[in-house]
Design an enzyme around this catalytic site. Structure first.
Site, PDB file in Angstrom:
ATOM      1  N   GLY A  66       2.804   1.344  15.033  1.00 40.10           N
ATOM      2  CA  GLY A  66       1.438   1.831  14.842  1.00 40.10           C
ATOM      3  C   GLY A  66       0.526   0.661  14.500  1.00 40.10           C
ATOM      4  O   GLY A  66       0.994  -0.423  14.123  1.00 40.10           O
ATOM      5  N   HIS A 160      -5.006   3.103   6.338  1.00 41.01           N
ATOM      6  CA  HIS A 160      -5.679   1.848   6.715  1.00 41.01           C
ATOM      7  C   HIS A 160      -7.172   2.087   6.954  1.00 41.01           C
ATOM      8  O   HIS A 160      -8.002   1.233   6.649  1.00 41.01           O
ATOM      9  CB  HIS A 160      -5.070   1.268   7.991  1.00 41.01           C
ATOM     10  CG  HIS A 160      -3.818   0.471   7.782  1.00 41.01           C
ATOM     11  ND1 HIS A 160      -3.772  -0.654   6.985  1.00 41.01           N
ATOM     12  CD2 HIS A 160      -2.563   0.619   8.279  1.00 41.01           C
ATOM     13  CE1 HIS A 160      -2.541  -1.167   7.001  1.00 41.01           C
ATOM     14  NE2 HIS A 160      -1.780  -0.403   7.770  1.00 41.01           N
TER      15      HIS A 160
HETATM   16  O1  K1U Z   1       0.374   0.073  10.344  1.00 42.11           O
HETATM   17  C1  K1U Z   1       1.268  -0.731  10.507  1.00 42.11           C
HETATM   18  O2  K1U Z   1       1.266  -1.766   9.876  1.00 42.11           O
HETATM   19  C2  K1U Z   1       2.400  -0.435  11.470  1.00 42.11           C
HETATM   20  C3  K1U Z   1       3.652   0.069  10.773  1.00 42.11           C
HETATM   21  C4  K1U Z   1       3.732   1.565  10.930  1.00 42.11           C
HETATM   22  C5  K1U Z   1       4.711   2.250  10.041  1.00 42.11           C
HETATM   23  C6  K1U Z   1       6.043   1.915   9.995  1.00 42.11           C
HETATM   24  C7  K1U Z   1       6.919   2.610   9.176  1.00 42.11           C
HETATM   25  C8  K1U Z   1       6.450   3.650   8.417  1.00 42.11           C
HETATM   26  C9  K1U Z   1       5.124   3.971   8.447  1.00 42.11           C
HETATM   27  C10 K1U Z   1       4.255   3.272   9.270  1.00 42.11           C
HETATM   28  C11 K1U Z   1       4.832  -0.626  11.433  1.00 42.11           C
HETATM   29  O3  K1U Z   1       5.103  -0.445  12.553  1.00 42.11           O
HETATM   30  S1  K1U Z   1       5.720  -1.720  10.467  1.00 42.11           S
HETATM   31  C12 K1U Z   1       7.142  -2.125  11.438  1.00 42.11           C
HETATM   32  C13 K1U Z   1       8.194  -1.116  11.179  1.00 42.11           C
HETATM   33  O4  K1U Z   1       8.411  -0.750  10.050  1.00 42.11           O
HETATM   34  C14 K1U Z   1       8.963  -0.517  12.254  1.00 42.11           C
HETATM   35  C15 K1U Z   1       9.015  -1.087  13.485  1.00 42.11           C
HETATM   36  C16 K1U Z   1       9.755  -0.484  14.486  1.00 42.11           C
HETATM   37  C17 K1U Z   1      10.441   0.671  14.242  1.00 42.11           C
HETATM   38  C18 K1U Z   1      10.389   1.264  12.986  1.00 42.11           C
HETATM   39  C19 K1U Z   1       9.658   0.653  11.986  1.00 42.11           C
HETATM   40 ZN    ZN Z   2       0.217  -0.762   7.994  1.00 40.84          ZN
END
Ligand code: K1U
Ligand code: ZN
Length: 194
Positions: A66, A160
């Site tokens: 995301g 955010h």
């Molecule tokens: O907003 C962001 O910084 C993105 C975030 C979204 C998110 C991840 C986990 C829980 C809630 C929201 C990320 O993508 S961080 C990367 C990460 O944790 C992840 C990446 C790939 C698969 C699963 C998690």
């Molecule tokens: Zn974030």
């Protein structure tokens, strides 16, 4: 331009192949851009669609699921989500001016990460189910009821848009301090929510 071509250009579908260089730079904890409440988008036009495409590419580059516009220094209520970046058939979501309508299903705990706090993963408690209204990239009103990882990700991205980061919601002070220190972030940049 043929009608079908006009419609196609209003749809968002970018390659999931991570680009060599990110189109947009992701701001990190301590940067003031992450703390500003984002503004509503009054018109869903090509500029917004191009921004959504650039955000998706930046998200794939950073290996996230995301991204919210304030993370790339843009003060607009726009988020993109793809829970399965390795699956070419999984849809890419664009949410404009999202509003929480209801939350429910009790509370759940999940170890969250954030592209703006790289390398820090900590437990956060949030509602398990969320109902959200928003506009899609074609400007049409939408409503979705989400649970599981989608609900989690929507709530994280919507935070955010309000200038809130997941670390602000962490209640385990010891793990928070350790996680931040390990990655070189300042405790003073966290705005803990009581
Ligand atoms: O907003 C962001 O910084 C993105 C975030 C979204 C998110 C991840 C986990 C829980 C809630 C929201 C990320 O993508 S961080 C990367 C990460 O944790 C992840 C990446 C790939 C698969 C699963 C998690
Ligand atoms: Zn974030």
């Amino acid at each position: 331009m043929a009608q079908s071509a006009v419609k196609a250009s209003r749809r968002i579908q970018v390659s999931k192949e991570p680009p060599a260089e990110p189109p947009l730079v992701i701001h990190t904890l301590g940067d003031d851009a992450l703390r500003q409440p984002a503004r509503r988008i009054s018109r869903v036009d090509d500029e917004i669609r191009d921004l959504a495409r650039a955000m998706l590419r930046s998200m794939y580059h950073a290996k996230g699921i995301g991204l919210a516009a304030p993370q790339v220094g843009i003060n607009k209520q726009l988020i993109v989500i793809d829970l399965e970046p390795d699956n070419p058939d999984h849809p890419q979501m664009v949410m404009i001016n999202p509003e929480i309508r209801t939350t429910g299903g009790g509370l759940s705990t999940y170890e969250e990460g954030c592209l703006s706090v790289p390398g820090v993963y900590l437990d956060v408690v949030r509602p398990s189910v969320v109902e959200v209204s928003y506009r899609c990239e074609q400007g049409r009103p939408q409503r979705i009821k989400a649970d599981g990882l989608l609900a989690r990700c929507i709530l994280h991205e919507m935070d955010h848009l309000s200038g809130v980061l997941f670390v602000d919601r962490v209640t385990d002070e010891l793990s928070l301090n350790e996680g931040l220190k390990e990655r070189g972030f300042e405790r003073g940049d966290v705005h803990s929510i009581a």
